[in-house]
Design a protein around this motif. Structure first.
Motif, PDB file in Angstrom:
ATOM      1  N   GLU A 159       0.804  -1.131  -0.064  1.00 48.97           N
ATOM      2  CA  GLU A 159       0.053  -0.080   0.014  1.00 48.97           C
ATOM      3  C   GLU A 159       0.979   1.458   0.041  1.00 48.97           C
ATOM      4  O   GLU A 159       1.319   1.743   1.154  1.00 48.97           O
ATOM      5  CB  GLU A 159      -0.869   0.159   1.411  1.00 48.97           C
ATOM      6  N   ASN A 207     -14.876  -8.996  -5.744  1.00 49.45           N
ATOM      7  CA  ASN A 207     -14.652  -9.868  -4.597  1.00 49.45           C
ATOM      8  C   ASN A 207     -15.654 -10.831  -4.369  1.00 49.45           C
ATOM      9  O   ASN A 207     -16.826 -10.824  -4.367  1.00 49.45           O
ATOM     10  CB  ASN A 207     -14.386  -8.892  -3.462  1.00 49.45           C
ATOM     11  N   SER A 246      -4.074  -7.934  -4.113  1.00 49.39           N
ATOM     12  CA  SER A 246      -4.064  -6.758  -2.886  1.00 49.39           C
ATOM     13  C   SER A 246      -5.020  -5.464  -3.306  1.00 49.39           C
ATOM     14  O   SER A 246      -5.279  -5.261  -4.640  1.00 49.39           O
ATOM     15  CB  SER A 246      -2.779  -5.985  -2.845  1.00 49.39           C
ATOM     16  N   GLY A 247      -6.004  -5.087  -2.263  1.00 53.63           N
ATOM     17  CA  GLY A 247      -6.912  -4.000  -2.415  1.00 53.63           C
ATOM     18  C   GLY A 247      -6.275  -2.633  -2.909  1.00 53.63           C
ATOM     19  O   GLY A 247      -6.635  -1.736  -1.875  1.00 53.63           O
ATOM     20  N   VAL A 248      -5.327  -2.466  -4.057  1.00 50.35           N
ATOM     21  CA  VAL A 248      -4.538  -1.378  -4.126  1.00 50.35           C
ATOM     22  C   VAL A 248      -4.984  -0.870  -5.458  1.00 50.35           C
ATOM     23  O   VAL A 248      -4.804  -1.639  -6.308  1.00 50.35           O
ATOM     24  CB  VAL A 248      -3.015  -1.282  -4.000  1.00 50.35           C
ATOM     25  N   CYS A 296      -7.888  -8.547  -1.045  1.00 55.89           N
ATOM     26  CA  CYS A 296      -7.392  -9.025   0.206  1.00 55.89           C
ATOM     27  C   CYS A 296      -6.450  -7.539   0.522  1.00 55.89           C
ATOM     28  O   CYS A 296      -5.779  -6.885  -0.041  1.00 55.89           O
ATOM     29  CB  CYS A 296      -6.496  -9.803   0.139  1.00 55.89           C
ATOM     30  N   LYS A 297      -6.571  -7.434   1.771  1.00 48.17           N
ATOM     31  CA  LYS A 297      -5.824  -6.418   2.614  1.00 48.17           C
ATOM     32  C   LYS A 297      -4.939  -6.567   3.734  1.00 48.17           C
ATOM     33  O   LYS A 297      -4.187  -5.862   4.102  1.00 48.17           O
ATOM     34  CB  LYS A 297      -6.649  -5.204   2.917  1.00 48.17           C
ATOM     35  N   THR A 298      -5.271  -7.661   4.340  1.00 49.44           N
ATOM     36  CA  THR A 298      -4.535  -8.395   5.371  1.00 49.44           C
ATOM     37  C   THR A 298      -4.107  -9.620   5.027  1.00 49.44           C
ATOM     38  O   THR A 298      -4.426 -10.510   4.300  1.00 49.44           O
ATOM     39  CB  THR A 298      -5.434  -8.407   6.729  1.00 49.44           C
ATOM     40  N   GLU A 340      -6.734 -12.431   5.576  1.00 49.03           N
ATOM     41  CA  GLU A 340      -7.434 -12.403   4.084  1.00 49.03           C
ATOM     42  C   GLU A 340      -7.000 -13.403   3.084  1.00 49.03           C
ATOM     43  O   GLU A 340      -7.825 -13.989   2.464  1.00 49.03           O
ATOM     44  CB  GLU A 340      -7.774 -10.793   3.652  1.00 49.03           C
TER      45      GLU A 340
END
Length: 376
Positions: free
Chosen positions: A280, A316, A305-307, A323-325, A328
């Motif tokens: 991020e 999704n 990644s949610g970027v 995913c962010k974590t 996840e």
């Protein structure tokens, strides 16, 4: 993003046939950014009456060593040859109707070529980029030299001088719009007719988690090392890494596959799921989701990644996961590995999403309009 100008009305034919000179960093057929941003449109240009020539800063021999450690003398010689080639391009520029510049005409120094063709020759110029190239960034191999010699402020200048700026997503468009009011969102696309024209069977005996990329992005896989290690405790699978260099970590499930243009599609078709991890940061926001596009065009669900633009490409839970974590990422991979029926369900809608929104065919008219002077 309503500030970015996107061509709206599409005519049946373009109003002006052009002779186009493509100025680029790398030799044809090698770099993904060139292959999937404009090289795959060459036949379309010819079909519409245009003619073109290409000029790369690096030769094929220079490309083979530029990102390898050492070879300093050869690299310096290659740079000098590249500058001599740009002098030649300057003198032949008057014989072309349009100049298409991908990223920059040269990796170091002032943008003299861009200034001369726009200010002296007043050429119709398309400036194209698909990364946040105004942000200081360099590969580890040549980091010291690049950071010392490269002028990242060139991007703003070239934007302001160009007739039109072509960018891969709205984040890049926001930046370009500060310097030029004529900006076109020209997404990185996939040729789903001639190249990515089949789908994965998902009939592997061993589940394959896959990633493809280059030396500049393989570092992002490090973020998933703990996830792979944890999954190895419960499941049998292979992690295929298609790249020009192997990752730095070791896994019992890891299989390194040397990237080859000839074998690229066959290697990708072995994937059951494709990964695109990113950090991020402001550099990652400029990424155009190319890996996800490749996977999904071949019927392979993508976990990303949610970027940046990734969340626009991947729906999704429908054709992949955003995913962010770390948890996840683990949950998404475990859900797909443990449930073959769910894998099949995810894969069903992947290709059509790309065909409809991110294929060469769907973006054809948008790309051609870059060269239509009367629609400026």
């Amino acid at each position: 993003m309503n500030r970015i100008f996107i061509f709206a009305e599409i005519d049946e034919t373009l109003s002006f046939i052009m002779r186009i000179l493509f100025i680029c960093p790398y030799p044809s057929g090698e770099a993904p950014s060139q292959r999937f941003r404009y090289e795959q449109y060459f036949n379309i240009l010819k079909e519409n009456g245009h003619t073109y020539s290409t000029s790369s800063f690096l030769t094929h021999s220079a490309w083979k060593i530029v990102y390898k450690p050492g070879h300093l003398t050869s690299k310096v010689f290659a740079i000098f040859k590249g500058y001599f080639r740009r002098v030649f391009d300057f003198f032949r520029a008057p014989f072309y109707d349009a100049i298409f510049i991908h990223r920059e005409s040269a990796p170091f120094g002032i943008p003299w070529f861009e200034w001369l063709i726009t200010k002296v020759f007043r050429k119709y110029t398309v400036f194209d980029f698909d990364d946040a190239i105004w942000i200081p960034n360099a590969s580890e191999t040549n980091k010291n030299l690049t950071m010392m010699l490269k002028r990242f402020g060139n991007t703003a200048k070239i934007c302001s001088w160009s007739s039109v700026v072509s960018v891969g997503n709205s984040y890049l468009g926001d930046y370009a719009y500060k310097h030029n009011k004529r900006v076109v969102i020209n997404p990185t696309t996939i040729d789903t007719d001639e190249y990515h024209n089949t789908t994965a069977s998902h009939s592997n005996e061993v589940f394959v988690i896959g990633w493809t990329g280059s030396h500049s992005t393989v570092q992002y896989l490090d973020e998933l090392y703990p996830v792979f290690k944890e999954l190895e405790k419960k499941y049998d699978f292979e992690v295929h890494v298609i790249c020009d260099v192997p990752p730095k970590f070791q896994l019992k499930s890891l299989k390194f596959v040397k990237w080859s243009k000839i074998n690229e599609i066959d290697d990708l078709l072995k994937f059951n799921v494709g990964l695109m991890p990113l950090r991020e940061d402001i550099w990652a926001k400029g990424k155009c989701g190319f890996k996800a596009l490749q996977y999904m065009a071949l019927g392979i669900p993508a976990i990303v990644s949610g970027v940046g633009v990734n969340a626009e490409i991947v729906d999704n839970g429908i054709n992949g996961f955003v995913c962010k974590t770390t948890s996840e990422w683990y949950d998404a991979l475990e859900k797909i590995i443990s449930d073959p029926s769910f894998l099949k369900k995810l894969s069903e809608g992947t290709r059509q999403k790309i065909v409809d929104n991110y294929s060469t065919r769907s973006n054809k008219e948008n790309f051609l309009r870059l060269f239509d002077k009367e629609k400026r």
